[in-house]
Design a protein around this motif. Structure first.
Motif, PDB file in Angstrom:
ATOM      1  N   ALA A   1     154.649 -16.903   1.702  1.00 14.50           N
ATOM      2  CA  ALA A   1     154.419 -17.890   0.644  1.00 14.50           C
ATOM      3  C   ALA A   1     153.240 -17.482  -0.227  1.00 14.50           C
ATOM      4  N   ARG A   2     152.189 -16.959   0.381  1.00 14.96           N
ATOM      5  CA  ARG A   2     151.045 -16.491  -0.403  1.00 14.96           C
ATOM      6  C   ARG A   2     151.462 -15.377  -1.360  1.00 14.96           C
ATOM      7  N   ALA A   3     152.278 -14.457  -0.882  1.00 12.58           N
ATOM      8  CA  ALA A   3     152.751 -13.371  -1.749  1.00 12.58           C
ATOM      9  C   ALA A   3     153.597 -13.911  -2.896  1.00 12.58           C
ATOM     10  N   ARG A   4     154.461 -14.883  -2.609  1.00 12.74           N
ATOM     11  CA  ARG A   4     155.290 -15.483  -3.655  1.00 12.74           C
ATOM     12  C   ARG A   4     154.409 -16.196  -4.694  1.00 12.74           C
ATOM     13  N   ILE A   5     153.406 -16.902  -4.227  1.00 10.51           N
ATOM     14  CA  ILE A   5     152.513 -17.622  -5.144  1.00 10.51           C
ATOM     15  C   ILE A   5     151.742 -16.644  -6.027  1.00 10.51           C
ATOM     16  N   ALA A   6     151.303 -15.532  -5.447  1.00  7.98           N
ATOM     17  CA  ALA A   6     150.583 -14.526  -6.245  1.00  7.98           C
ATOM     18  C   ALA A   6     151.450 -13.998  -7.381  1.00  7.98           C
ATOM     19  N   GLU A   7     152.760 -13.906  -7.145  1.00  7.68           N
ATOM     20  CA  GLU A   7     153.673 -13.409  -8.182  1.00  7.68           C
ATOM     21  C   GLU A   7     153.828 -14.397  -9.338  1.00  7.68           C
ATOM     22  N   LEU A   8     153.443 -15.649  -9.129  1.00  9.50           N
ATOM     23  CA  LEU A   8     153.621 -16.667 -10.168  1.00  9.50           C
ATOM     24  C   LEU A   8     152.675 -16.476 -11.352  1.00  9.50           C
ATOM     25  N   LYS A   9     151.602 -15.723 -11.158  1.00 14.34           N
ATOM     26  CA  LYS A   9     150.599 -15.595 -12.223  1.00 14.34           C
ATOM     27  C   LYS A   9     151.179 -14.995 -13.495  1.00 14.34           C
ATOM     28  N   ASP A  10     152.142 -14.088 -13.375  1.00 17.67           N
ATOM     29  CA  ASP A  10     152.731 -13.470 -14.567  1.00 17.67           C
ATOM     30  C   ASP A  10     153.548 -14.474 -15.374  1.00 17.67           C
ATOM     31  N   ALA A  11     154.234 -15.389 -14.685  1.00 20.60           N
ATOM     32  CA  ALA A  11     155.099 -16.348 -15.369  1.00 20.60           C
ATOM     33  C   ALA A  11     154.362 -17.616 -15.783  1.00 20.60           C
ATOM     34  N   HIS A  12     153.171 -17.843 -15.229  1.00 20.44           N
ATOM     35  CA  HIS A  12     152.418 -19.075 -15.507  1.00 20.44           C
ATOM     36  C   HIS A  12     150.989 -18.703 -15.897  1.00 20.44           C
ATOM     37  N   VAL A  13     150.853 -18.059 -17.040  1.00 19.37           N
ATOM     38  CA  VAL A  13     149.546 -17.563 -17.484  1.00 19.37           C
ATOM     39  C   VAL A  13     148.550 -18.707 -17.643  1.00 19.37           C
ATOM     40  N   GLU A  14     149.005 -19.833 -18.183  1.00 18.58           N
ATOM     41  CA  GLU A  14     148.109 -20.976 -18.402  1.00 18.58           C
ATOM     42  C   GLU A  14     147.556 -21.528 -17.090  1.00 18.58           C
ATOM     43  N   SER A  15     148.251 -21.262 -15.990  1.00 17.61           N
ATOM     44  CA  SER A  15     147.883 -21.841 -14.698  1.00 17.61           C
ATOM     45  C   SER A  15     147.230 -20.834 -13.771  1.00 17.61           C
ATOM     46  N   GLU A  16     146.722 -19.749 -14.312  1.00 15.55           N
ATOM     47  CA  GLU A  16     146.159 -18.708 -13.459  1.00 15.55           C
ATOM     48  C   GLU A  16     145.033 -19.254 -12.574  1.00 15.55           C
ATOM     49  N   ALA A  17     144.156 -20.107 -13.121  1.00 20.13           N
ATOM     50  CA  ALA A  17     143.055 -20.638 -12.322  1.00 20.13           C
ATOM     51  C   ALA A  17     143.564 -21.523 -11.193  1.00 20.13           C
ATOM     52  N   ASP A  18     144.624 -22.303 -11.442  1.00 16.70           N
ATOM     53  CA  ASP A  18     145.204 -23.148 -10.403  1.00 16.70           C
ATOM     54  C   ASP A  18     145.812 -22.294  -9.288  1.00 16.70           C
ATOM     55  N   ILE A  19     146.488 -21.235  -9.677  1.00 22.03           N
ATOM     56  CA  ILE A  19     147.103 -20.348  -8.687  1.00 22.03           C
ATOM     57  C   ILE A  19     146.032 -19.624  -7.876  1.00 22.03           C
ATOM     58  N   GLU A  20     144.987 -19.163  -8.552  1.00 26.18           N
ATOM     59  CA  GLU A  20     143.895 -18.484  -7.841  1.00 26.18           C
ATOM     60  C   GLU A  20     143.225 -19.429  -6.845  1.00 26.18           C
ATOM     61  N   MET A  21     143.056 -20.689  -7.231  1.00 23.06           N
ATOM     62  CA  MET A  21     142.449 -21.642  -6.301  1.00 23.06           C
ATOM     63  C   MET A  21     143.311 -21.821  -5.060  1.00 23.06           C
ATOM     64  N   MET A  22     144.612 -21.925  -5.249  1.00 20.02           N
ATOM     65  CA  MET A  22     145.506 -22.049  -4.104  1.00 20.02           C
ATOM     66  C   MET A  22     145.449 -20.804  -3.221  1.00 20.02           C
ATOM     67  N   LEU A  23     145.465 -19.632  -3.827  1.00 21.69           N
ATOM     68  CA  LEU A  23     145.422 -18.401  -3.041  1.00 21.69           C
ATOM     69  C   LEU A  23     144.113 -18.273  -2.266  1.00 21.69           C
ATOM     70  N   ALA A  24     142.999 -18.646  -2.906  1.00 20.01           N
ATOM     71  CA  ALA A  24     141.702 -18.569  -2.225  1.00 20.01           C
ATOM     72  C   ALA A  24     141.665 -19.530  -1.042  1.00 20.01           C
ATOM     73  N   PHE A  25     142.232 -20.712  -1.218  1.00 20.13           N
ATOM     74  CA  PHE A  25     142.268 -21.680  -0.127  1.00 20.13           C
ATOM     75  C   PHE A  25     143.106 -21.155   1.038  1.00 20.13           C
ATOM     76  N   LEU A  26     144.305 -20.670   0.738  1.00 21.23           N
ATOM     77  CA  LEU A  26     145.195 -20.191   1.793  1.00 21.23           C
ATOM     78  C   LEU A  26     144.621 -18.972   2.508  1.00 21.23           C
ATOM     79  N   ALA A  27     143.861 -18.149   1.792  1.00 19.08           N
ATOM     80  CA  ALA A  27     143.261 -16.959   2.412  1.00 19.08           C
ATOM     81  C   ALA A  27     142.251 -17.323   3.483  1.00 19.08           C
ATOM     82  N   GLN A  28     141.669 -18.520   3.394  1.00 12.43           N
ATOM     83  CA  GLN A  28     140.666 -18.943   4.368  1.00 12.43           C
ATOM     84  C   GLN A  28     141.241 -19.780   5.506  1.00 12.43           C
ATOM     85  N   THR A  29     142.537 -20.003   5.482  1.00 10.80           N
ATOM     86  CA  THR A  29     143.171 -20.812   6.538  1.00 10.80           C
ATOM     87  C   THR A  29     143.372 -19.955   7.783  1.00 10.80           C
TER      88      THR A  29
END
Length: 264
Positions: A228-256
């Motif tokens: 799921a983390r890998a899939r979410i990382a791929e979303l950045k190309d299709a959702h440029v406006e939401s890059e900060a939201d995606i990065e926040m989610m990835l940073a959170f999941l990386a610490q779980t």
């Protein structure tokens, strides 16, 4: 000071701004600092190495800065630090930190903390959160900005609650709650994302769309957390406006941690 009631017991060593109001029978200890415009209601106890910022409203019968409910605590000068413009309702109990962590319990700015909220040692609460009545945090819990805890939410120690998330009433949390997730149950299960809350906070339609895509990866596509983390990382190309939201989610999941996981 005329705005400190005659029955209040305030240490001469406390650092209290001249605009602070202290109600009847409240007790303020020698290591306490309180900033301008803060109001302390009647029958409050503020002790320990406690620092409180400006324009806070502390209602009656609250206990702030008491030692942690931790048998290992041996009198170390740990702290409670509260920011600005917080509302702290009746019978709240916020403990100082412990030497087993940072030694500081922290509350940010503009939080709305209702009656009987408990923050144990070393908790970290962000900004603009809402804790409904009887929300209870065990030690070392971290809560992100804009999170909302429903009444009687109980949180196990070391759990992390992500920004913009929400719990329903009587939720029991043993696992991390990722950003944007709405959860409910005993133990908690993810029910949806907090779409309405995001819209109210000004999230654009494309940003909400990115949150929906992250929800699908985490909860709809039957993926492992790593996948799921890998899939979410791929979303950045299709959702440029939401890059900060995606990065926040990835940073959170990386610490779980694998042992704790996320609510599912």
């Amino acid at each position: 000071m005329s705005n400190i009631h005659a029955t209040a017991v305030v240490s001469a060593s406390a650092e209290i701004d001249s605009t602070v109001t202290v109600g009847p029978y409240s007790v303020i200890g020698p290591h306490v600092k309180i900033g301008a415009g803060t109001t302390v209601g009647p029958h409050c106890v503020i002790e320990g190495h406690t620092t409180i910022g400006v324009d806070n409203r502390i209602f009656q019968f609250s206990s702030l800065g008491a030692i942690p409910q931790d048998k290992k605590y041996a009198g170390e000068p740990c702290e409670l630090v509260i920011g600005d413009r917080n509302t702290i309702r009746e019978f709240c109990t916020f403990n100082i930190g412990s030497p087993g962590d940072t030694g500081i319990t922290r509350v940010g700015n503009d939080n709305w903390l209702m009656a009987y909220v408990h923050l144990a040692h070393d908790c970290v609460v962000g900004n603009n959160t809402i804790f409904a009545n009887n929300s209870q945090l065990a030690g070392h819990v971290h809560v992100g900005d804009w999170a909302i805890l429903g009444g009687f939410t109980v949180v196990h120690q070391f759990v992390r609650i992500g920004a913009h998330s929400m719990t329903a009433m009587c939720t029991l949390l043993f696992a991390d709650v990722p950003p944007y997730v709405m959860c409910q149950g005993q133990p908690a299960h993810a029910r949806s994302m907090n779409y309405e809350g995001l819209r109210r906070r000004g999230f654009s339609a494309p940003r909400v769309g990115a949150v929906k895509a992250m929800h699908k990866a985490l909860y709809r596509d039957d993926l492992t957390l790593e996948a799921a983390r890998a899939r979410i990382a791929e979303l950045k190309d299709a959702h440029v406006e939401s890059e900060a939201d995606i990065e926040m989610m990835l940073a959170f999941l990386a610490q779980t941690s694998p042992q704790r996981g996320i609510v599912r």
